[in-house]
Design a protein around this motif. Structure first.
Motif, mmCIF file in Angstrom:
data_model
loop_
_atom_site.group_PDB
_atom_site.id
_atom_site.type_symbol
_atom_site.label_atom_id
_atom_site.label_comp_id
_atom_site.label_asym_id
_atom_site.label_seq_id
_atom_site.Cartn_x
_atom_site.Cartn_y
_atom_site.Cartn_z
ATOM 1 N N ALA A 49 0.838 -1.207 0.000
ATOM 2 C CA ALA A 49 0.000 0.000 0.000
ATOM 3 C C ALA A 49 0.869 1.251 0.000
ATOM 4 O O ALA A 49 0.568 2.227 -0.697
ATOM 5 C CB ALA A 49 -0.929 -0.008 1.213
ATOM 6 N N LYS A 50 1.956 1.251 0.759
ATOM 7 C CA LYS A 50 2.861 2.402 0.774
ATOM 8 C C LYS A 50 3.476 2.624 -0.601
ATOM 9 O O LYS A 50 3.592 3.756 -1.064
ATOM 10 C CB LYS A 50 3.971 2.202 1.814
ATOM 11 C CG LYS A 50 3.530 2.381 3.235
ATOM 12 C CD LYS A 50 4.696 2.182 4.188
ATOM 13 C CE LYS A 50 4.270 2.341 5.628
ATOM 14 N NZ LYS A 50 5.396 2.140 6.560
ATOM 15 N N HIS A 51 3.872 1.519 -1.253
ATOM 16 C CA HIS A 51 4.475 1.618 -2.582
ATOM 17 C C HIS A 51 3.472 2.182 -3.592
ATOM 18 O O HIS A 51 3.811 3.068 -4.376
ATOM 19 C CB HIS A 51 4.973 0.240 -3.017
ATOM 20 C CG HIS A 51 5.670 0.227 -4.331
ATOM 21 N ND1 HIS A 51 6.911 0.791 -4.514
ATOM 22 C CD2 HIS A 51 5.286 -0.259 -5.539
ATOM 23 C CE1 HIS A 51 7.260 0.647 -5.775
ATOM 24 N NE2 HIS A 51 6.306 0.014 -6.423
ATOM 25 N N VAL A 52 2.250 1.681 -3.557
ATOM 26 C CA VAL A 52 1.213 2.166 -4.468
ATOM 27 C C VAL A 52 0.922 3.642 -4.212
ATOM 28 O O VAL A 52 0.792 4.441 -5.145
ATOM 29 C CB VAL A 52 -0.079 1.315 -4.326
ATOM 30 C CG1 VAL A 52 -1.247 1.958 -5.031
ATOM 31 C CG2 VAL A 52 0.165 -0.084 -4.868
ATOM 32 N N ALA A 53 0.845 4.021 -2.942
ATOM 33 C CA ALA A 53 0.571 5.420 -2.605
ATOM 34 C C ALA A 53 1.707 6.325 -3.072
ATOM 35 O O ALA A 53 1.473 7.418 -3.597
ATOM 36 C CB ALA A 53 0.375 5.567 -1.097
#
Length: 96
Positions: A49-53
């Motif tokens: 999720a951090k990478h996508v954000a």
């Protein structure tokens, strides 16, 4: 005014119910949350999720720059001098 009273009433009810549950229940919920956070599968999903954000933020910044014309030399030439009004941006220089 009615919404405020409803909000206060809901808050009071939540407080009373929470107080009745007591410290034991709070400790149980806190321990479950700690176990969930330390679960490797959850950690993997958090990382994804951090990478996508981060990717989404980067592409949004790029799109905004394209719309504004930041970064292309012809855009500042077409707009005039390339200066920014004082206090409009980072620093007090007034230039881009």
């Amino acid at each position: 005014m009615m919404k405020k009273l409803l909000f206060l009433g809901a808050g009071a009810a939540g407080y009373v119910l929470g107080a009745k549950a007591g410290r034991e229940r709070y400790d149980q919920i806190a321990e479950q949350a700690r176990r969930l956070r330390s679960n490797p599968a959850v950690q993997e999903k958090v990382g994804q999720a951090k990478h996508v954000a981060k990717d989404a933020t980067g592409s949004a910044v790029d799109k905004a720059k394209e719309k504004v014309g930041v970064g292309s030399p012809s855009s500042s030439e077409a707009a005039g001098t390339g200066t920014v009004p004082p206090g409009f941006g980072v620093g007090s220089e007034g230039t881009v």
